[in-house]
Write a protein that holds these residues in place. Structure first.
Motif, mmCIF file in Angstrom:
data_model
loop_
_atom_site.group_PDB
_atom_site.id
_atom_site.type_symbol
_atom_site.label_atom_id
_atom_site.label_comp_id
_atom_site.label_asym_id
_atom_site.label_seq_id
_atom_site.Cartn_x
_atom_site.Cartn_y
_atom_site.Cartn_z
ATOM 1 N N LEU A 1 0.841 -1.183 0.000
ATOM 2 C CA LEU A 1 0.000 0.000 0.000
ATOM 3 C C LEU A 1 0.885 1.245 0.000
ATOM 4 O O LEU A 1 1.959 1.252 0.600
ATOM 5 N N SER A 2 0.405 2.282 -0.658
ATOM 6 C CA SER A 2 1.120 3.554 -0.677
ATOM 7 C C SER A 2 0.191 4.667 -0.209
ATOM 8 O O SER A 2 -1.005 4.651 -0.492
ATOM 9 N N CYS A 3 0.768 5.602 0.496
ATOM 10 C CA CYS A 3 0.058 6.802 0.924
ATOM 11 C C CYS A 3 0.838 7.986 0.410
ATOM 12 O O CYS A 3 1.962 8.240 0.880
ATOM 13 N N THR B 1 4.054 20.103 4.617
ATOM 14 C CA THR B 1 5.480 19.770 4.697
ATOM 15 C C THR B 1 5.605 18.349 5.223
ATOM 16 O O THR B 1 5.640 18.100 6.434
ATOM 17 N N PHE B 2 5.671 17.419 4.306
ATOM 18 C CA PHE B 2 5.536 15.998 4.603
ATOM 19 C C PHE B 2 6.508 15.508 5.671
ATOM 20 O O PHE B 2 6.133 14.754 6.562
ATOM 21 N N ASP B 3 7.750 15.958 5.599
ATOM 22 C CA ASP B 3 8.758 15.388 6.501
ATOM 23 C C ASP B 3 8.633 15.898 7.926
ATOM 24 O O ASP B 3 9.404 15.497 8.796
ATOM 25 N N ALA C 1 11.378 12.250 -0.115
ATOM 26 C CA ALA C 1 11.585 12.868 -1.426
ATOM 27 C C ALA C 1 10.362 12.691 -2.329
ATOM 28 O O ALA C 1 10.102 13.517 -3.206
ATOM 29 N N LYS C 2 9.607 11.618 -2.091
ATOM 30 C CA LYS C 2 8.416 11.330 -2.900
ATOM 31 C C LYS C 2 7.126 11.593 -2.129
ATOM 32 O O LYS C 2 6.039 11.291 -2.628
ATOM 33 N N ASN C 3 7.251 12.138 -0.914
ATOM 34 C CA ASN C 3 6.065 12.399 -0.082
ATOM 35 C C ASN C 3 5.191 11.158 0.052
ATOM 36 O O ASN C 3 3.953 11.226 -0.038
#
Length: 123
Positions: free
Chosen positions: A19-21, A27-29, A73-75
């Protein structure tokens, strides 16, 4: 804040899914990302989380079978699910938060939620 969960589907017992989210709009990180699931007639269950520092945890029901990881890097946060069982059948949701929390396996810790992706484990 937008979270898009994907990768669900039909798989046989013993099979695997990833699964991917994917996140956008924040600001994801700086965020902790969690995975939850909800089976028909059951309460939402915390499955796993990964903090902004990379700390992780898994629910006892999936330890040894599921792995969580993030790619800032890909959120994206991924949930690798192996040796799937029929009891893993559920809608899987990802969620995000900047809140501090003693146990991110609790849904109340999270402030934003994706739409869910269905995982069906059946022969």
């Amino acid at each position: 804040v937008q979270l898009q969960a994907s990768g669900g589907g039909l798989v046989q017992p013993g099979g695997s899914l990833r699964l991917s989210c994917r996140a956008s709009g924040f600001t994801f990180d700086e965020y902790t990302i969690g995975w939850f699931r909800q089976a028909p007639g059951k309460e939402r269950e915390g499955i796993s989380y990964i903090t902004k520092r990379g700390d992780t945890d898994l629910a006892s029901s999936v330890k040894g079978r599921f792995t969580i990881s993030r790619d800032n890097a890909k959120n994206t946060v991924s949930l690798e699910m192996n040796n799937l069982k029929p009891e893993d059948t559920a809608v899987y949701y990802c969620a995000s938060t900047r809140r501090g929390c003693s146990n991110y396996l609790h849904a109340v810790c999270f402030t934003s939620w994706g739409q869910g992706t269905l995982v069906t484990v059946s022969s």
